[in-house]
Design an enzyme around this catalytic site. Structure first.
Site, PDB file in Angstrom:
ATOM      1  N   GLY A   1      -7.804   1.931   0.353  1.00 30.32           N
ATOM      2  CA  GLY A   1      -8.874   1.269  -0.377  1.00 30.32           C
ATOM      3  C   GLY A   1      -9.912   0.748   0.592  1.00 30.32           C
TER       4      GLY A   1
ATOM      5  N   TYR B   1      -9.447  -1.235   3.278  1.00 33.96           N
ATOM      6  CA  TYR B   1      -9.036  -1.280   4.685  1.00 33.96           C
ATOM      7  C   TYR B   1      -8.826   0.109   5.263  1.00 33.96           C
ATOM      8  CZ  TYR B   1      -8.397  -6.057   6.221  1.00 33.96           C
ATOM      9  OH  TYR B   1      -8.622  -7.324   6.669  1.00 33.96           O
ATOM     10  N   ASP B   2      -9.102   0.246   6.562  1.00 33.74           N
ATOM     11  CA  ASP B   2      -8.767   1.463   7.299  1.00 33.74           C
ATOM     12  C   ASP B   2      -7.784   1.082   8.403  1.00 33.74           C
ATOM     13  OD1 ASP B   2     -11.423   1.823   6.037  1.00 33.74           O
ATOM     14  OD2 ASP B   2     -11.335   3.800   6.974  1.00 33.74           O
TER      15      ASP B   2
ATOM     16  N   HIS C   1      -5.067 -13.124   8.694  1.00 32.97           N
ATOM     17  CA  HIS C   1      -6.462 -12.732   8.892  1.00 32.97           C
ATOM     18  C   HIS C   1      -7.412 -13.767   8.301  1.00 32.97           C
ATOM     19  CE1 HIS C   1      -9.584  -9.222   8.918  1.00 32.97           C
ATOM     20  NE2 HIS C   1     -10.083 -10.346   9.354  1.00 32.97           N
TER      21      HIS C   1
ATOM     22  N   ASP D   1      18.029   6.111  18.154  1.00 27.35           N
ATOM     23  CA  ASP D   1      19.335   6.638  18.560  1.00 27.35           C
ATOM     24  C   ASP D   1      19.298   6.703  20.076  1.00 27.35           C
ATOM     25  OD1 ASP D   1      20.125   6.977  15.934  1.00 27.35           O
ATOM     26  OD2 ASP D   1      19.974   9.165  15.949  1.00 27.35           O
TER      27      ASP D   1
ATOM     28  N   HIS E   1      -1.557  -9.338   6.843  1.00 31.76           N
ATOM     29  CA  HIS E   1      -1.119  -7.935   6.910  1.00 31.76           C
ATOM     30  C   HIS E   1       0.284  -7.922   7.492  1.00 31.76           C
ATOM     31  CE1 HIS E   1      -5.287  -6.351   6.482  1.00 31.76           C
ATOM     32  NE2 HIS E   1      -5.598  -7.462   7.111  1.00 31.76           N
TER      33      HIS E   1
ATOM     34  N   ASP F   1       0.804  -1.227   0.000  1.00 30.31           N
ATOM     35  CA  ASP F   1       0.000   0.000   0.000  1.00 30.31           C
ATOM     36  C   ASP F   1       0.834   1.272   0.000  1.00 30.31           C
ATOM     37  OD1 ASP F   1      -2.523  -1.216  -0.061  1.00 30.31           O
ATOM     38  OD2 ASP F   1      -2.536  -1.524   2.096  1.00 30.31           O
TER      39      ASP F   1
ATOM     40  N   ASP G   1      25.603   3.628  13.972  1.00 29.87           N
ATOM     41  CA  ASP G   1      24.265   4.218  13.835  1.00 29.87           C
ATOM     42  C   ASP G   1      23.407   3.172  13.133  1.00 29.87           C
ATOM     43  OD1 ASP G   1      22.046   5.761  13.569  1.00 29.87           O
ATOM     44  OD2 ASP G   1      22.957   7.294  12.296  1.00 29.87           O
ATOM     45  N   ILE G   2      22.482   2.579  13.860  1.00 29.61           N
ATOM     46  CA  ILE G   2      21.708   1.449  13.323  1.00 29.61           C
ATOM     47  C   ILE G   2      20.206   1.730  13.363  1.00 29.61           C
ATOM     48  CG2 ILE G   2      23.431  -0.351  13.667  1.00 29.61           C
ATOM     49  CD1 ILE G   2      22.120  -1.031  16.346  1.00 29.61           C
TER      50      ILE G   2
END
Lengths: 687, 687
Positions: free
Chosen positions: B415, B417-418, B640, B483, B474, B329, B629-630
């Site tokens: 579409g 789904y909300d 579902h 960080d 989903h 989406d 820094d990851i």
């Protein structure tokens, strides 16, 4: 287990003497009834020894069929059901079980009596916990130790700990049958009431509770008691300044008043109706929960009886002072007894209503537990359902229904820990159980002041100088006697399985480039062993269905269990003693046929239990559970690795699971919920 | 991927022309800036073809180091950072990538240009979705089919579906490079706007989006369209009567006003401060979230940038009309574009404040998205911490601190789904992400009216006559650039392992009858493959720690990830095409070194992507992630299985996970929270 039924006739049930309306069959025993039970037991020749200590007094509820008839018979007079108590008392070194009829409270009658000869003992009474805690002050070796540890005896407080069971009686290697427990001690001063943060590490006393005498003593090692500074949590000692996070106060206002209607202990709210009971051992009990089906125009059964059956908390330190810390809070102390008054405005919001309860002291007299249950409508800003349709010509369609739920809350202060138990009822038909953990960690004194000093396994986290938060588990087991649209249900495991696209429609395939998909395979549990599930295994949905009831298109009506985290299982080895006692903790889900006596997952006598009378023991019979009246046992499990944020008092950690209607309704039961009268220009929800 | 940097000098950054305060470096592009970007692209000789369609215009944020300096430099002037846009446009059948400097909006400059030659295409524009949906009405074979299916063409609405990728270009077997998508159609009438409940099953059209012409057509089978009755969800059609569950209205009142302070897009509340951004593809972005540490007297970094990177929704029906339903989406449609106005009082409570956003149309002009974000303090009746101490002499001690949280909410109507996305900030230092699913199922028309008729796999649940709710998943993937107290972090897997009591203190044992316990083994992830975790495996706690920062007693400061259900992983086979495109969905947890271009878990071009540019592809480099820094990528996953309650509109189902401070603070950060001024006689919380 409920022993020899004596040849005493049932008292007639038509003679309830009361100035108030007759109690609901599942109402807890009233003070009048508790007093009558006590008198009947004291007057009975069946228990001649004195003193008699009352360890448990609770409602011996009527037979389920009678209660269901009472609750759901839609016409005619409701039958008047007998009022009976079940009592466990200690006298003369024996455990007595009595059933007492109090239908006529002015003429209560002992119906049956039995002496328990098996393993285990009833819970500790509060009185004996207090008496035992005072013994060390008169025990010279202890007083000498306190000096040796450099402490002032006036600053030392001791507490009673179950000794567990480690192969013999009384937590020792000898197969005695004594009620032996342990005492451990803590420092508290005006500077800090946080006793758990300041253990007198190294000292353990053994007490014989029947003799109320110290029978064992060990001062193994001297470890510095952690300092008081930073351990207190009372507002008056930590501040001002209150420079922690500040939030704006907020209050829920209900302009049209409450939506909760309470009649005795029956709660009616939105589409729900249920009874709120109480028990010394299990605290709050939700019974006869039914949901109104607007499409069908009738109330439909969901849950006959649900309650917390046990809280098992094993610590993970094998050392002398810690190995036996394997608590069964309901069975050893009683979590009803440990349910303490809720604070209006902070434990429960301003719109909450409160309910009282009663339990009994060791003398059998009723003890009022005020405000131990609260009931409130929860406005958490959630959405019940919504949809915005932006793909059609014309104005955008937006329909939203805000969600409001009903919470029944109890807080159990099981010594150091505080468990907040919520039963949350949702208009969609769900019952969501929430357990939130707060309170104080059990801490171990250590000589370490920095993690760099640590070379071996300390069995916990260094939280502060000289303070280790010890690793442990929480296993909270719910007894959930679901009756989905009737008593006879089956348990389904709908497994979700990968399929290879065969290209052949006869096997579900199709001539497309897609190579795989999943499908659902239905497995009906025939016997108890089929109902024992580790929910961390292969994906599946677990349902209670009523095989006798289907929707119009033919789906069996059901409710499904939705775990949501906190699905830890025990890591103890099967041959370890605490694990034998709580052998059910290797699966979160068990299903048993309904049996009125199978309430307590750790058995009727959890104190020094051996595992011969617990859920796993009963289930070894491997009884049929298909299309029967069946019970779901669900265990919320957490491995608790402490962190510094848990010191000196723990921020709440919450875990939930949900029982959700699944083909129970013909359609979304909220489709005809009244829309909010919103004044939004984008809202198409005006009517 | 960001292509050839042209020899164009950076515009000077000191000449921001604006009547309002200068934007925050992470502010989304303003309408003025978006307009300037459009003009610069249209004026550029680098893209001579016409028309130019703008598929993506978003902030090309400044380098992280510069943004951090801007945000956390405590003294001196904040540097003014360049304002730049990243643009993906289609023209002349090619995908153009441009970076545009809009630091001076009156003289915007194209900084770089590149033509994308790899796999995949940008998202569909709204304009082309609309244009494509109208094509069938002028396509005679379709009009003939509509008649053959017994339908009135005036009742038929079509929608654009991505064709996915199945081994070639454009969803076909041929390795073309056409932008081929599919059209499927639905019936809507005045009786029901629920198009998803009334599919015209059996018809699929193929559209070439660049030519905007139908290039393929199949009318495979005629299946009855389900009836309209019972499918609509609008209040005006389903009622009155509104005989669904009725709850009492409730409103949160804040007697001292709000605790939320919003300055531009910076939100300050309690101990939190963060920036709320927005993007066409990912919707709401939380940046620079930092928490004030009252004990340390300073703000401490937690999350540099967090957003939903993708929503992958594969359906589990291999049939011709369904096999390609494998939606991405964010990448295919843009979930920012799909974020629609929130309804005051129902999507968000009365105390919410709203924020607007902007995206762009296919013509590149700014489009205002009003009220798409709301921010509110949540008063859900929860408890932040509590303890009742009943074991000490003297009055019972009860200390309770109620919990209030801050929610930043967006609703994405993808579409049918909300998705309700909440970022919930807790005073304890936690960030809790909640995703709630509502809206409408994708339904398949069938000839079945009762489950007894079904012999083969229908790939779903019979929800109503002629209506199957198709099985699907989903997978909602969050990009979480944590960080923890600084940029350089390590990822720890602290496994929880059973130990046998050896009896030997040197190995953690003790001479006691206890046979087993568990302990924690620390595993530092060295490389990316060590950071790929299935959280349903052996028990472990997963932390981001800062190896350069320790507490006073020496614990590394950290945050841990707490999944809470919804931990499904994909069951598709590894060789299946949708799985290759979303190959990251077999682990919920991935950790990568920070790389500014690695934002989109399905790659920059998700539409018809082949999996050559996704999280799994990048991580094949197996880069070092220790003390770097990851970035944490976490996927919420649900299988579902529809139930009848999901019809005709789905009650909300919620899933959460939490990022929780773990040895980040020296102690419970709420210990010095001001206590409530309760008037309870049992409350010791007065001060």
């Amino acid at each position: 287990m409920f022993g020899l039924v004596l040849g005493v006739l049932f008292a007639t049930t038509a003679t309830v003497v009361s100035s108030s309306p007759p109690p609901h069959p599942l109402d807890p025993l009233s003070p009048v009834e508790l007093t009558a039970v006590r008198s009947a037991v004291l007057a009975s020749p069946l228990v001649p020894d004195r003193p008699i200590n009352f360890h448990y007094v609770g409602l011996d509820e009527p037979d389920k069929g009678d209660v269901l008839s009472h609750a759901y018979s839609s016409h005619g007079r409701q039958p008047t059901l007998p009022r009976r108590a079940f009592v466990v008392a200690r006298a003369g070194g024996q455990t007595h079980e009595l059933r007492v009829d109090v239908s006529n409270a002015s003429a209560a009658t002992v119906l049956s009596h039995n002496v328990h000869h098996g393993a285990g003992f009833p819970r500790f009474t509060v009185d004996e916990q207090v008496a035992a805690a005072l013994l060390p002050y008169k025990y010279p070796p202890f007083l000498e130790s306190v000096r040796r540890h450099g402490l002032d005896v006036g600053d030392v407080t001791c507490g009673l700990f179950p000794s567990g069971w480690f192969g013999g009686g009384g937590g020792t290697a000898k197969p005695t049958r004594a009620r032996l427990a342990k005492l451990q001690c803590f420092v508290t001063t005006a500077a800090s009431v946080n006793l758990d943060a300041r253990p007198v590490e190294g000292i353990t006393l053994v007490v014989d509770l029947d003799k109320m005498a110290i029978v064992g003593y060990k001062d193994r090692v001297v470890v510095p008691v952690p300092q008081a500074e930073g351990t207190d949590y009372r507002a008056e000692t930590v501040g001002p300044p209150f420079n922690g996070p500040a939030v704006a106060p907020g209050v829920v206002v209900q302009p049209h008043g409450t939506g909760v209607h309470i009649d005795g202990r029956i709660v009616r709210w939105a589409n729900w109706e249920f009874h709120v009971g109480f028990d010394m051992r299990s605290s709050t009990i939700i019974s006869l929960a039914s949901v109104h089906d607007a499409d069908a125009g009738r109330r439909r059964q969901v849950l006959y009886r649900g309650f917390v059956s046990e809280i098992f908390v094993p610590y993970m330190d094998p050392e002398e002072e810690w190995y036996f810390h394997t608590f069964m809070d309901a069975g050893e102390y009683g979590i009803g007894v440990s349910s303490l008054p809720l604070q209006p405005g902070s434990d429960c919001p301003a719109n909450a209503v409160f309910m009282d309860a009663y339990h009994t002291g060791a003398d059998g007299k009723p003890v009022k537990a005020k405000n131990v249950i609260c009931v409130f409508e929860r406005y958490a800003g959630e959405v019940a359902w919504r949809h915005t349709e932006a793909t059609l010509p014309g104005p955008m369609i937006t329909e939203v229904r805000p969600d409001v739920t009903l919470v029944v809350r109890t807080v159990v202060s099981a010594g150091n820990y505080d468990y907040i138990f919520d039963w949350e009822f949702k208009t969609v038909g769900s019952i969501k159980c929430v357990v939130s953990l707060s309170g104080i960690l059990e801490m171990k004194a250590t000589s370490y002041t920095h993690v760099d000093q640590i070379k071996e396994d300390t069995h916990g986290t260094l939280l502060a100088a000289n303070t280790v938060g010890v690793y442990h588990d929480h296993f909270i087991t719910y007894h959930l006697d679901l009756d989905v649209d009737g008593t006879n249900n089956s348990f389904l495991k709908n497994t979700i399985n990968r399929m290879r696209n065969t290209g052949n429609p006869a096997t579900g395939g199709a001539n497309t480039p897609r190579k795989s998909y999943w499908t659902v395979n239905r497995e009906v549990a025939e016997r108890e062993e089929d109902g024992q599930i580790n929910v961390n295994g292969a994906p599946a949905e677990l349902l209670f269905v009523n095989p006798g009831k289907t929707t119009k298109v033919g789906n069996e009506v059901g409710y499904r269990l939705i775990p949501a985290g906190a699905t830890a299982t025990s890591l103890l080895s099967d041959d370890d003693y605490p694990q034998r006692r709580a052998s059910y903790t290797k699966k979160q889900v068990w299903v048993t046929p309904y049996n009125k006596s199978e309430k307590w997952v750790t058995g009727l006598y959890a104190e020094q239990s051996t595992g011969d009378d617990n859920l796993a023991a009963w289930s070894r019979k491997n009884r049929s559970i298909k299309d029967k009246d069946i019970v779901l046992w669900y265990t919320v499990g957490l491995h608790h690795i402490p962190y510094q944020e848990d010191f000196p008092v723990m921020p709440t950690v919450s875990s939930t699971f949900e029982l959700r209607p699944s083909n129970f309704f013909e359609r979304n039961p909220l489709i005809r919920m009244r829309p909010p009268n919103a004044n939004s220009p984008n809202c198409s929800c005006h009517v």
